[in-house]
Design a protein around this motif. Structure first.
Motif, short mmCIF file in Angstrom:
data_model
loop_
_atom_site.label_atom_id
_atom_site.label_comp_id
_atom_site.label_asym_id
_atom_site.label_seq_id
_atom_site.Cartn_x
_atom_site.Cartn_y
_atom_site.Cartn_z
N LEU A 64 0.82 -1.16 -0.04
CA LEU A 64 0.02 -0.04 -0.04
C LEU A 64 0.97 1.01 -0.12
CD1 LEU A 64 -2.84 1.42 0.24
CD2 LEU A 64 -2.58 1.30 2.83
N ASP A 65 0.68 2.27 -1.06
CA ASP A 65 1.41 3.36 -1.01
C ASP A 65 0.55 4.66 -0.68
OD1 ASP A 65 3.34 5.25 -1.63
OD2 ASP A 65 3.01 5.24 -3.89
N VAL A 66 0.77 5.14 0.47
CA VAL A 66 -0.41 6.30 1.03
C VAL A 66 0.43 7.54 0.54
CG1 VAL A 66 -1.22 7.21 2.93
CG2 VAL A 66 -1.22 4.78 2.91
N GLY A 67 -0.36 8.40 -0.20
CA GLY A 67 0.19 9.62 -0.49
C GLY A 67 0.98 9.24 -2.00
N SER A 68 0.26 8.68 -2.78
CA SER A 68 1.05 8.24 -4.10
C SER A 68 1.38 9.62 -5.11
CB SER A 68 0.07 7.15 -4.86
OG SER A 68 -1.05 7.80 -5.18
N GLY A 69 0.88 10.64 -4.94
CA GLY A 69 1.07 11.94 -5.69
C GLY A 69 1.06 11.78 -7.21
N SER A 70 2.45 11.83 -7.53
CA SER A 70 2.62 11.45 -9.21
C SER A 70 2.27 10.10 -9.63
CB SER A 70 3.77 12.24 -9.59
OG SER A 70 5.06 11.43 -9.12
N GLY A 71 2.52 9.33 -8.88
CA GLY A 71 2.68 7.60 -9.03
C GLY A 71 4.23 7.34 -9.22
N VAL A 87 0.14 -3.58 -5.96
CA VAL A 87 0.35 -2.36 -5.38
C VAL A 87 -0.83 -1.37 -5.53
CG1 VAL A 87 1.92 -0.26 -5.13
CG2 VAL A 87 3.06 -2.72 -5.92
N LEU A 88 -1.35 -0.85 -4.39
CA LEU A 88 -2.19 0.20 -4.36
C LEU A 88 -1.91 1.64 -3.90
CD1 LEU A 88 -5.19 1.24 -4.74
CD2 LEU A 88 -5.56 0.19 -2.48
N GLY A 89 -1.99 2.41 -4.86
CA GLY A 89 -1.69 3.80 -4.24
C GLY A 89 -2.96 4.61 -4.10
N VAL A 90 -2.83 5.26 -2.95
CA VAL A 90 -4.14 6.01 -2.59
C VAL A 90 -3.36 7.55 -2.15
CG1 VAL A 90 -5.58 4.37 -1.47
CG2 VAL A 90 -3.81 5.57 0.04
N ILE A 133 3.65 -1.18 3.84
CA ILE A 133 3.06 0.19 3.62
C ILE A 133 4.03 1.16 3.72
CG2 ILE A 133 1.34 1.80 4.66
CD1 ILE A 133 -0.13 -0.87 6.05
N LEU A 134 3.87 1.94 2.68
CA LEU A 134 4.76 3.37 2.62
C LEU A 134 4.02 4.45 2.68
CD1 LEU A 134 7.69 4.25 1.76
CD2 LEU A 134 6.99 4.26 -0.58
N VAL A 135 4.38 5.35 3.51
CA VAL A 135 3.86 6.48 3.68
C VAL A 135 4.59 7.87 3.32
CG1 VAL A 135 2.44 7.96 5.04
CG2 VAL A 135 2.57 5.71 5.25
N SER A 136 4.53 8.46 2.29
CA SER A 136 5.35 9.74 1.70
C SER A 136 4.87 11.00 2.42
CB SER A 136 5.54 9.56 0.16
OG SER A 136 6.02 8.38 -0.08
N ALA A 137 4.36 11.01 3.65
CA ALA A 137 4.20 12.30 4.11
C ALA A 137 4.36 12.11 5.67
CB ALA A 137 2.62 12.67 3.78
N ASP A 138 4.50 13.27 6.34
CA ASP A 138 5.15 13.36 7.71
C ASP A 138 3.81 13.08 8.57
OD1 ASP A 138 5.79 14.00 10.31
OD2 ASP A 138 7.61 14.63 9.46
N ALA A 139 3.70 12.12 9.47
CA ALA A 139 2.68 11.79 10.26
C ALA A 139 2.57 12.22 11.63
CB ALA A 139 2.36 10.35 10.66
N GLY A 140 3.63 13.42 11.86
CA GLY A 140 3.84 14.07 13.21
C GLY A 140 2.48 14.70 13.72
#
Length: 202
Positions: A64-71, A87-90, A133-140
């Motif tokens: 799962l790719d969270v914050g897939s942006g440009s792909g 692979v699923l990007g959201v 699971i990959l998250v390309s944004a800060d969960a702070g």
């Protein structure tokens, strides 16, 4: 081919330029974040590579790719899983989700898809468990989000689920094994904030 070499090969086979706005493609080789619209960026390549190495994706994994942006990250993950994986990007921003899906379609990886994220829902619990699971944004600013995502990990004893995301600027790896979570930290990075609603402040 093992971990780091497989990541390097994915970078070679999935050019970042294919996933940038036309006017920014000449900057694809620069090791910097690049704006892609809606306050989002194509992350710094070195940061993406570090995250992928921590994630340790193998052929056949469900990712799962969270914050897939440009792909781009979705395509890199699809390269690592191969056609036996999924692979699923959201992506929360509908315009970015459509653009990312179109970019991904050009790479010929039908085992990978991108869709618009459901507002208020972090990740994709409906189709869990995920191997990675990959998250390309800060969960702070969203500490409960880490627990929500960890709950979506599988816990296969021979291959514990892995979640990689930045938390308050620190790259964080969460490994789920037989119901318990082990969290480790791996350096400092800058990412845009993680959101669950499109009108939330960035």
């Amino acid at each position: 081919m093992d971990g780091p070499d497989r990541v390097a090969q994915a970078f070679a086979d999935v050019p970042r330029a294919h996933f940038l706005p036309r006017g920014a493609r000449s900057r694809a080789a620069q090791d910097v974040p690049i704006l892609i619209g809606h306050g989002q960026t194509s992350s710094q390549p070195r940061s993406v590579a570090d995250m992928l190495r921590l994630l340790d994706v193998h052929p056949g994994h469900r990712v799962l790719d969270v914050g897939s942006g440009s792909g781009w990250t979705t395509a890199l993950l699809a390269h690592l899983t191969g056609p036996t994986g999924e692979v699923l990007g959201v992506e929360l921003e509908p315009d970015l989700a459509r653009w990312g899906a179109a970019n991904l379609a050009g790479e010929g990886m039908p085992w990978a898809t991108i869709r618009t994220a459901v507002p208020g829902v972090l990740g994709d619990p409906e189709h869990a468990p995920w191997d990675r699971i990959l998250v390309s944004a800060d969960a702070g600013a969203l500490p409960e989000g880490l627990a929500q995502l960890a709950d979506q990990l599988g816990d296969e004893p021979r291959d514990p689920g892995r979640l990689v995301l930045p938390v308050n600027g620190t790259m964080t790896l969460v490994v789920r094994e037989t119901g318990s979570l082990v969290t480790t930290h791996h350096g400092h990075y800058r990412f845009v904030p993680l959101r669950t609603h499109p009108d939330a402040p960035s």
